[in-house]
Design a protein around this motif. Structure first.
Motif, mmCIF file in Angstrom:
data_model
loop_
_atom_site.group_PDB
_atom_site.id
_atom_site.type_symbol
_atom_site.label_atom_id
_atom_site.label_comp_id
_atom_site.label_asym_id
_atom_site.label_seq_id
_atom_site.Cartn_x
_atom_site.Cartn_y
_atom_site.Cartn_z
ATOM 1 N N MET A 49 0.804 76.065 70.592
ATOM 2 C CA MET A 49 0.115 76.469 71.822
ATOM 3 C C MET A 49 1.104 76.662 72.972
ATOM 4 O O MET A 49 0.860 77.446 73.882
ATOM 5 C CB MET A 49 -0.913 75.399 72.220
ATOM 6 N N GLN A 50 2.201 75.923 72.910
ATOM 7 C CA GLN A 50 3.200 75.971 73.977
ATOM 8 C C GLN A 50 4.168 77.136 73.834
ATOM 9 O O GLN A 50 4.837 77.509 74.789
ATOM 10 C CB GLN A 50 4.029 74.671 73.963
ATOM 11 N N ARG A 51 4.260 77.661 72.634
ATOM 12 C CA ARG A 51 5.341 78.621 72.378
ATOM 13 C C ARG A 51 4.982 80.060 72.709
ATOM 14 O O ARG A 51 5.779 80.973 72.484
ATOM 15 C CB ARG A 51 5.785 78.519 70.919
ATOM 16 N N GLY A 52 3.761 80.263 73.170
ATOM 17 C CA GLY A 52 3.369 81.627 73.535
ATOM 18 C C GLY A 52 2.289 81.551 74.588
ATOM 19 O O GLY A 52 2.433 80.840 75.578
ATOM 20 N N VAL A 53 1.208 82.272 74.341
ATOM 21 C CA VAL A 53 0.092 82.271 75.283
ATOM 22 C C VAL A 53 -1.082 81.517 74.665
ATOM 23 O O VAL A 53 -1.612 81.918 73.627
ATOM 24 C CB VAL A 53 -0.348 83.710 75.632
ATOM 25 N N ARG A 54 -1.446 80.439 75.307
ATOM 26 C CA ARG A 54 -2.644 79.726 74.868
ATOM 27 C C ARG A 54 -3.858 80.437 75.452
ATOM 28 O O ARG A 54 -3.906 80.726 76.647
ATOM 29 C CB ARG A 54 -2.573 78.279 75.355
ATOM 30 N N LEU A 55 -4.832 80.701 74.598
ATOM 31 C CA LEU A 55 -5.994 81.510 74.988
ATOM 32 C C LEU A 55 -7.184 80.585 75.208
ATOM 33 O O LEU A 55 -7.850 80.156 74.268
ATOM 34 C CB LEU A 55 -6.282 82.545 73.901
ATOM 35 N N ASN A 56 -7.414 80.279 76.479
ATOM 36 C CA ASN A 56 -8.440 79.277 76.793
ATOM 37 C C ASN A 56 -9.862 79.781 76.612
ATOM 38 O O ASN A 56 -10.786 78.990 76.511
ATOM 39 C CB ASN A 56 -8.268 78.797 78.235
ATOM 40 N N GLU A 57 -10.011 81.096 76.627
ATOM 41 C CA GLU A 57 -11.361 81.667 76.536
ATOM 42 C C GLU A 57 -11.471 82.541 75.294
ATOM 43 O O GLU A 57 -11.996 83.653 75.335
ATOM 44 C CB GLU A 57 -11.673 82.485 77.793
ATOM 45 N N PHE A 58 -10.966 82.019 74.210
ATOM 46 C CA PHE A 58 -11.016 82.762 72.952
ATOM 47 C C PHE A 58 -12.266 82.334 72.185
ATOM 48 O O PHE A 58 -12.521 81.150 71.997
ATOM 49 C CB PHE A 58 -9.772 82.464 72.120
ATOM 50 N N TYR A 59 -13.011 83.326 71.735
ATOM 51 C CA TYR A 59 -14.254 83.051 71.012
ATOM 52 C C TYR A 59 -14.162 83.556 69.578
ATOM 53 O O TYR A 59 -13.696 84.679 69.335
ATOM 54 C CB TYR A 59 -15.433 83.754 71.688
ATOM 55 N N ALA A 60 -14.625 82.728 68.661
ATOM 56 C CA ALA A 60 -14.835 83.212 67.300
ATOM 57 C C ALA A 60 -15.946 84.255 67.342
ATOM 58 O O ALA A 60 -16.865 84.161 68.150
ATOM 59 C CB ALA A 60 -15.226 82.063 66.385
ATOM 60 N N ASN A 61 -15.870 85.236 66.464
ATOM 61 C CA ASN A 61 -16.908 86.267 66.441
ATOM 62 C C ASN A 61 -18.254 85.738 65.972
ATOM 63 O O ASN A 61 -19.271 86.392 66.138
ATOM 64 C CB ASN A 61 -16.495 87.431 65.541
ATOM 65 N N CYS A 62 -18.241 84.564 65.384
ATOM 66 C CA CYS A 62 -19.487 84.025 64.827
ATOM 67 C C CYS A 62 -19.366 82.510 64.750
ATOM 68 O O CYS A 62 -18.267 81.986 64.572
ATOM 69 C CB CYS A 62 -19.712 84.616 63.435
ATOM 70 N N PRO A 63 -20.476 81.797 64.854
ATOM 71 C CA PRO A 63 -20.407 80.337 64.707
ATOM 72 C C PRO A 63 -20.281 79.862 63.266
ATOM 73 O O PRO A 63 -20.364 78.661 63.022
ATOM 74 C CB PRO A 63 -21.717 79.858 65.344
ATOM 75 N N VAL A 64 -20.125 80.789 62.326
ATOM 76 C CA VAL A 64 -19.819 80.403 60.942
ATOM 77 C C VAL A 64 -18.728 81.309 60.381
ATOM 78 O O VAL A 64 -18.292 82.274 61.018
ATOM 79 C CB VAL A 64 -21.055 80.433 60.017
ATOM 80 N N CYS A 65 -18.386 81.023 59.168
ATOM 81 C CA CYS A 65 -17.121 81.406 58.559
ATOM 82 C C CYS A 65 -16.936 82.886 58.196
ATOM 83 O O CYS A 65 -16.132 83.591 58.799
ATOM 84 C CB CYS A 65 -16.969 80.537 57.328
ATOM 85 N N SER A 66 -17.661 83.377 57.197
ATOM 86 C CA SER A 66 -17.409 84.741 56.705
ATOM 87 C C SER A 66 -17.435 85.797 57.808
ATOM 88 O O SER A 66 -16.559 86.672 57.847
ATOM 89 C CB SER A 66 -18.435 85.141 55.634
ATOM 90 N N PRO A 67 -18.442 85.766 58.685
ATOM 91 C CA PRO A 67 -18.495 86.832 59.690
ATOM 92 C C PRO A 67 -17.248 86.874 60.573
ATOM 93 O O PRO A 67 -16.730 87.957 60.872
ATOM 94 C CB PRO A 67 -19.749 86.481 60.500
ATOM 95 N N THR A 68 -16.760 85.708 60.984
ATOM 96 C CA THR A 68 -15.552 85.693 61.809
ATOM 97 C C THR A 68 -14.377 86.286 61.039
ATOM 98 O O THR A 68 -13.582 87.062 61.575
ATOM 99 C CB THR A 68 -15.232 84.254 62.252
#
Lengths: 453, 453
Positions: free
Chosen positions: B63-82
């Motif tokens: 997280m320190q070595r680049g850009v930490r993305l504080n507002e990053f969202y998974a495309n779905c609340p479960v696995c395959s779709p994301t």
């Protein structure tokens, strides 16, 4: 008016000729097929279905001339999906038409699967003359126009409805076509469709090959716009009838006369003997324009019985004894295999519809244990683009009347008005039906319902 | 154990060689790409995301070595779709994966569109070496196995999860594969995937062409099964920690070490300098196994923030300055165009994802006004095969946490815990968002989500 008179004269001359002989009936024993679909006719809106303020002698007679189907259900409480089922023999969501197809993309909820094998395509391949007269409503452009989907000829309109029965436009578009040609005919749509059907039948009587005529009236769909003289007659006859109800009654009576003229042509050309006629409504009546759906809950758009149970019958004078009724539970899609079987056309692909021809012919028929499922998808603030469902198994019906409602459960034999929700009481039944419906929902995922473009 | 020791010896020898030089970094300035996806890691379950009972130095360092993305969202609340979104750059319902793909047909809610152009396919066409190590979860059979979908090599498992981290089976099936070959490796899945990733990286360091490595750990997904020594260590260290929580903490710490070993290989082969690394979780943490999603409502499966907001970062030592954070609102699918742009690979088809490479590189970036949408379809009695949605526009979020709930409306800036539903108060906003969501629902109809067979 001159063209109408000429038309009548021509008709009379030709009928005189055909009253002597009809080549079609002699040359082939494959039956002709006539499917008459009417639009938004409720389960209570024929004289013979209990409408006391209405006179529908021709449709009443139709019901008498073969098997009246008391438990016939439209595949959907709205238009396009039922038509998709009629022409595909499949559930609407298995052919990409979960909802109404419309002019404006944002309000369009179906795209007929180009790989679905339509009734018209099957009959065309089997050397039937195939024609659609009237309402198509399964696509406004290629690849889903009637002449691309198995109809040799198309004389009617592409759209979901007309904003006026006389100018025939929808959202300012001219959707009337003779095959691919844009046409601007004059007259009430019901009269035009009857004329065009009669012309087709007269031509067919001269042909060796049998025909499939799909005659889809847009009456009595809104706008409730009967010819004025018909409205006056109803008002004069029915004491105290409201303007709203009188308008609908007149529109239906006018439709009845149009159907009568087609039946008369069939009879006088002697085509009727070997023509199997299937008659049905595409969904229940629209309550807010005065329609009645008999002793049923709900109307058009509803998954309750009033939205899906419709008047229907099948006749075939040379094969089916008149005056019968059947309480077999059927869906629109069952007509597809029934008509194919009658025409000796083999179906070698998957469909969900089941032929009820043996029953019609008075033979023993074993019925599959099957659930009946209804689904619909719709836009606007009530439906928000989402789908809603009903499932019937035996006496039980699982039903959701809008996408955000939990399922309700009714015992239709004890509770035909769907008044007492048993979802929380009959939990075992509820769970079984939910599981069955889940399977149906999943199968629907096999087919896209928007154009990929 | 002998093979593990040999492996370590080999690794040490090779690393000694590479510490002198790495051909890859010299021969090409196209970056390598490493995507590390972890499974069910909640927004609060890293030391650097506030977990005080956990030590995750390697992911913290990442997280320190680049850009930490504080507002990053998974495309779905479960696995395959994301995962489908990650690999297609599109919303899950635009590529046929609205829900989890599973072994049993009746419980399977996705079928990856064979015509979707995957990240792996694009990179493969552009002469990248492409590899998937770990979890695929986008199909169990042809045409949707990794080597058919753009990965030169696949070393991992096909299924949705493992019933045991050591025997690797799911419902009695062996889903572990080396390309198409069924394999039965020994060891904890996390260790295996790290080893396989390290082996791949060592090979790649000898190649002229750059690589795309998609390293998808199944940890810390259930079963919560850390190696025993890791569990003992956590219990010994964390006073009063529950067994449940300790198990999850240990599984995550063990994962952290595995990721550390991969980063070390990157560093020691000198690949890291020109390797863009994207790290993210596929959805929120599973609350009932002790996961924490930070100060957010809900967890995995939920459309509330805890289900979709996930730890994420991107680094690229030669181009992106370390120690940055961004509050730009992003979705998993945005990684696709971002990584393509980094690799100078043109995208000539439609995707919904938006590259955020300029932002990463410290350039001015104009952001499109866009809504973010989430959807999921699932079986079982709670979801019944139906879909449910959320939509974010500015501070507003329209959200439905199960298919039968009406939409709720939250102002996330004033109400980050999604506690006060404003649907009935902010009716104008509500209607606008419903309309926008309806459009998304409709677009989803373009793609089937079950295999046509």
């Amino acid at each position: 008016m001159r063209s109408n008179r000429l038309h009548t004269l021509l008709l009379a001359t030709l009928l005189a000729f055909f009253s002597a002989t009809s080549r079609n009936t002699i040359a082939s024993d494959r039956p002709n097929v006539l499917v008459i679909l009417v639009d938004d006719l409720g389960y209570g809106d024929l004289s013979c279905y209990g409408a006391e303020d209405m006179r529908t002698p021709h449709m009443d007679q139709l019901m008498q001339r073969g098997v009246r189907l008391n438990e016939f259900y439209a595949n959907c409480p709205v238009c396009s999906p039922t038509r998709a089922s009629l022409l595909s023999g499949r559930y609407p969501d298995r052919v990409g038409v979960p909802g109404v197809i419309r002019t404006h993309a944002g309000d369009n909820w179906g795209f007929l699967d180009p790989s679905a094998i339509l009734l018209s395509e099957l009959f065309q391949r089997n050397e039937y003359h195939t024609a659609l007269v009237g309402k198509w409503h399964l696509g406004l452009e290629s690849p889903n126009t009637p002449t691309e989907r198995g109809f040799d000829t198309f004389h009617g309109f592409l759209g979901d409805m007309m904003d006026d029965y006389y100018h025939h436009q929808r959202h300012g578009h001219h959707y009337m076509r003779k095959n691919k040609e844009v046409i601007h005919p004059k007259g009430h749509a019901t009269d035009l469709f009857a004329q065009w059907a009669n012309s087709f039948l007269l031509e067919q009587a001269l042909q060796e090959e049998p025909f499939l005529l799909y005659l889809a009236f847009n009456a009595p769909h809104t706008p409730i716009q009967p010819p004025k003289s018909w409205l006056h007659r109803v008002k004069a006859r029915e004491d105290g009838i409201s303007h709203k109800r009188a308008s609908l009654v007149a529109l239906i009576e006018h439709l009845d006369a149009a159907i009568g003229s087609v039946l008369q042509t069939l009879d006088r050309t002697k085509l009727s003997e070997n023509t199997i006629v299937a008659f049905a409504s595409d969904n229940g009546g629209q309550l807010n324009v005065g329609a009645r759906c008999g002793p049923l809950r709900g109307g058009k758009q509803d998954m309750y019985e009033g939205g899906i149970k419709v008047p229907a019958c099948v006749l075939w004078p040379s094969r089916i004894s008149p005056g019968q009724t059947s309480n077999q539970r059927l869906l629109t899609m069952d007509l597809y295999p029934t008509l194919c079987e009658a025409a000796d056309i083999e179906i070698s692909h998957t469909i969900e519809g089941v032929s009820f021809l043996p029953m019609l012919l008075g033979k023993e028929q074993e019925w599959p244990q099957r659930d009946l499922v209804w689904m619909r998808r719709e836009g606007n603030m009530r439906y928000q683009g989402r789908d809603y469902y009903a499932l019937r198994r035996g006496p039980w019906k699982l039903v959701q009347n809008s996408p955000f409602m939990p399922y309700e459960l009714y015992h239709l034999e004890k509770d035909p008005m769907e008044a007492t929700n048993q979802a929380h009481k009959e939990t075992k039944v509820y769970r079984e039906l939910v599981r069955a419906l889940q399977y149906h929902v999943q199968q629907g995922g096999k087919v896209a319902w928007q154009s990929p473009r």
